[in-house]
Design a protein around this motif. Sequence first.
Motif, PDB file in Angstrom:
ATOM      1  N   GLY A  43       0.805  -1.216   0.000  1.00  0.00           N
ATOM      2  CA  GLY A  43       0.000   0.000   0.000  1.00  0.00           C
ATOM      3  C   GLY A  43       0.836   1.263   0.000  1.00  0.00           C
ATOM      4  N   SER A  44       2.125   1.147   0.316  1.00  0.00           N
ATOM      5  CA  SER A  44       3.016   2.317   0.297  1.00  0.00           C
ATOM      6  C   SER A  44       3.516   2.637  -1.110  1.00  0.00           C
ATOM      7  N   LEU A  45       3.324   1.711  -2.032  1.00  0.00           N
ATOM      8  CA  LEU A  45       3.722   1.973  -3.414  1.00  0.00           C
ATOM      9  C   LEU A  45       2.712   2.918  -4.058  1.00  0.00           C
ATOM     10  N   THR A  46       3.188   3.775  -4.924  1.00  0.00           N
ATOM     11  CA  THR A  46       2.315   4.748  -5.573  1.00  0.00           C
ATOM     12  C   THR A  46       2.712   4.900  -7.035  1.00  0.00           C
ATOM     13  N   GLU A  47       1.913   5.642  -7.784  1.00  0.00           N
ATOM     14  CA  GLU A  47       2.226   5.866  -9.194  1.00  0.00           C
ATOM     15  C   GLU A  47       3.396   6.841  -9.331  1.00  0.00           C
ATOM     16  N   LEU A  48       4.088   6.707 -10.432  1.00  0.00           N
ATOM     17  CA  LEU A  48       5.154   7.654 -10.733  1.00  0.00           C
ATOM     18  C   LEU A  48       4.534   9.025 -10.970  1.00  0.00           C
ATOM     19  N   PRO A  49       5.023  10.083 -10.310  1.00  0.00           N
ATOM     20  CA  PRO A  49       4.468  11.428 -10.544  1.00  0.00           C
ATOM     21  C   PRO A  49       4.425  11.772 -12.023  1.00  0.00           C
ATOM     22  N   ARG A  50       3.359  12.436 -12.428  1.00  0.00           N
ATOM     23  CA  ARG A  50       3.144  12.738 -13.839  1.00  0.00           C
ATOM     24  C   ARG A  50       4.339  13.437 -14.505  1.00  0.00           C
ATOM     25  N   PRO A  51       4.991  14.424 -13.866  1.00  0.00           N
ATOM     26  CA  PRO A  51       6.113  15.095 -14.538  1.00  0.00           C
ATOM     27  C   PRO A  51       7.288  14.169 -14.840  1.00  0.00           C
ATOM     28  N   LEU A  52       7.314  12.990 -14.202  1.00  0.00           N
ATOM     29  CA  LEU A  52       8.437  12.077 -14.391  1.00  0.00           C
ATOM     30  C   LEU A  52       8.139  10.961 -15.388  1.00  0.00           C
ATOM     31  N   ARG A  53       6.920  10.833 -15.825  1.00  0.00           N
ATOM     32  CA  ARG A  53       6.534   9.671 -16.624  1.00  0.00           C
ATOM     33  C   ARG A  53       7.223   9.627 -17.989  1.00  0.00           C
ATOM     34  N   ASP A  54       7.550  10.781 -18.520  1.00  0.00           N
ATOM     35  CA  ASP A  54       8.232  10.811 -19.814  1.00  0.00           C
ATOM     36  C   ASP A  54       9.676  11.300 -19.682  1.00  0.00           C
ATOM     37  N   ALA A  55      10.155  11.367 -18.447  1.00  0.00           N
ATOM     38  CA  ALA A  55      11.517  11.868 -18.229  1.00  0.00           C
ATOM     39  C   ALA A  55      12.539  10.762 -18.475  1.00  0.00           C
ATOM     40  N   ASP A  56      13.742  11.175 -18.864  1.00  0.00           N
ATOM     41  CA  ASP A  56      14.830  10.219 -19.067  1.00  0.00           C
ATOM     42  C   ASP A  56      15.351   9.715 -17.719  1.00  0.00           C
ATOM     43  N   GLY A  57      15.836   8.492 -17.722  1.00  0.00           N
ATOM     44  CA  GLY A  57      16.460   7.952 -16.515  1.00  0.00           C
ATOM     45  C   GLY A  57      15.511   7.286 -15.551  1.00  0.00           C
ATOM     46  N   TYR A  58      14.277   7.022 -15.985  1.00  0.00           N
ATOM     47  CA  TYR A  58      13.295   6.423 -15.079  1.00  0.00           C
ATOM     48  C   TYR A  58      12.858   5.046 -15.568  1.00  0.00           C
ATOM     49  N   ALA A  59      13.829   4.210 -15.899  1.00  0.00           N
ATOM     50  CA  ALA A  59      13.524   2.842 -16.322  1.00  0.00           C
ATOM     51  C   ALA A  59      13.199   1.986 -15.101  1.00  0.00           C
ATOM     52  N   HIS A  60      12.197   1.135 -15.234  1.00  0.00           N
ATOM     53  CA  HIS A  60      11.755   0.233 -14.158  1.00  0.00           C
ATOM     54  C   HIS A  60      11.608   0.982 -12.837  1.00  0.00           C
ATOM     55  N   PRO A  61      10.773   2.011 -12.773  1.00  0.00           N
ATOM     56  CA  PRO A  61      10.648   2.802 -11.543  1.00  0.00           C
ATOM     57  C   PRO A  61       9.820   2.085 -10.477  1.00  0.00           C
ATOM     58  N   LEU A  62      10.242   2.259  -9.235  1.00  0.00           N
ATOM     59  CA  LEU A  62       9.480   1.782  -8.087  1.00  0.00           C
ATOM     60  C   LEU A  62       9.278   2.998  -7.182  1.00  0.00           C
ATOM     61  N   ALA A  63       8.040   3.511  -7.101  1.00  0.00           N
ATOM     62  CA  ALA A  63       7.752   4.746  -6.374  1.00  0.00           C
ATOM     63  C   ALA A  63       7.133   4.425  -5.018  1.00  0.00           C
ATOM     64  N   ILE A  64       7.736   4.968  -3.955  1.00  0.00           N
ATOM     65  CA  ILE A  64       7.262   4.770  -2.585  1.00  0.00           C
ATOM     66  C   ILE A  64       6.886   6.136  -2.010  1.00  0.00           C
ATOM     67  N   ALA A  65       5.662   6.260  -1.522  1.00  0.00           N
ATOM     68  CA  ALA A  65       5.208   7.533  -0.972  1.00  0.00           C
ATOM     69  C   ALA A  65       5.897   7.814   0.353  1.00  0.00           C
ATOM     70  N   CYS A  66       6.268   9.078   0.589  1.00  0.00           N
ATOM     71  CA  CYS A  66       6.876   9.472   1.852  1.00  0.00           C
ATOM     72  C   CYS A  66       5.845   9.363   2.982  1.00  0.00           C
ATOM     73  N   PRO A  67       6.312   9.064   4.193  1.00  0.00           N
ATOM     74  CA  PRO A  67       5.387   9.051   5.326  1.00  0.00           C
ATOM     75  C   PRO A  67       4.913  10.462   5.658  1.00  0.00           C
ATOM     76  N   SER A  68       3.815  10.548   6.408  1.00  0.00           N
ATOM     77  CA  SER A  68       3.260  11.860   6.764  1.00  0.00           C
ATOM     78  C   SER A  68       4.060  12.536   7.864  1.00  0.00           C
ATOM     79  N   ASN A  69       4.935  11.773   8.535  1.00  0.00           N
ATOM     80  CA  ASN A  69       5.732  12.241   9.673  1.00  0.00           C
ATOM     81  C   ASN A  69       4.871  12.582  10.881  1.00  0.00           C
ATOM     82  N   ALA A  70       3.602  12.170  10.854  1.00  0.00           N
ATOM     83  CA  ALA A  70       2.745  12.291  12.026  1.00  0.00           C
ATOM     84  C   ALA A  70       3.091  11.167  12.997  1.00  0.00           C
ATOM     85  N   ALA A  71       2.533  11.222  14.194  1.00  0.00           N
ATOM     86  CA  ALA A  71       2.804  10.192  15.194  1.00  0.00           C
ATOM     87  C   ALA A  71       2.435   8.815  14.645  1.00  0.00           C
ATOM     88  N   GLY A  72       3.379   7.893  14.721  1.00  0.00           N
ATOM     89  CA  GLY A  72       3.136   6.538  14.233  1.00  0.00           C
ATOM     90  C   GLY A  72       3.325   6.367  12.738  1.00  0.00           C
TER      91      GLY A  72
END
Length: 226
Positions: A94-123
Motif C-alpha cells: 500500500g506504500s507503493l504509488t504511481e510515478l508522478p506525472r512530470p516524471l513519466r516521460d523523463a529520461d532515466g526512469y527505467a523500471h521505476p518503483l515509487a514509494i510515498a513518503c510518510p506523513s511524519n505524524a505520530a506513528g
Amino acid sequence: MTSSPETGRRPTSDRKQNLGHLVAVLSLIATVVGVYFAWAQLEATVGPPQDTAASTTATLPTNGKPTPGPATGRLTTPVPVVPLDSLSPEKGGGSLTELPRPLRDADGYAHPLAIACPSNAAGDAVREVSYALSGRYLSLNAMVRPYYEPEPDRASVTHVTVSIGTRQRDGTMVTREAGAQRAATMAGPQPLAADLEKGDLMTIRVQCQSPTGVIVLTDAGLSPTG
C-alpha cells in the motif's frame, strides 16, 4: 720442401693439406644445412606460438555480442538481472504509488518503483515495503531519485535503507542492514547497493524530511544467485 723446377708440381704433403681443408669446409657446410632442415621441420610441426589472449573463450552478454571470458572450453551466458518492479510485495504494497506525472516521460526512469513518503505524524515516521526472496538473490542495485511537490524541494533530506532477514532453523528471523543511501536529494540522485546473499525477506524503508515527496528507485534490479 719446394716444387721441382722440372715438373712444376707441388709436393704431396701440400696436396694432402689442401684436401684436408676442403673436406673440413664441406663437412661444415653439411652440418649447417642439416641444422637448417631440422629447424624447418620442427617449425612446420609445432607451428607459430599461440596468442593467449585470443585463445580464451567468449561470454555472451545481454546484447548478444561475444566478449572475452575465462578459458573454460565453452560459452557462458550471464544470468539476467530481475527488475524489482516485476515482483509482488510480501508486505507494505500500500506504500507503493504511481510515478508522478512530470516524471513519466523523463529520461532515466527505467523500471521505476515509487514509494510515498510518510506523513511524519505520530506513528507514521517510516514507510516499508518487503519482498520475499527465499535466498535466490545476491544483490540489489538502484538509483534513488527523490521527488517533492507541489513546490519542488531540491534539498530535502531522504533516507532509504535496505534490511535483509534470514530465517534460522528454529523459524526465527535474524535481520541485518544490507545497504543504505542517506545523501540522495531531488537535485542529486544517488546510487543504492545492498548485499542480499542468503536473504529470505528484503525490506526497503523510506524516511523523508518532507511528507510531500515520493521516493523513486529507478533501474532497480536483483542479481540472481545463478
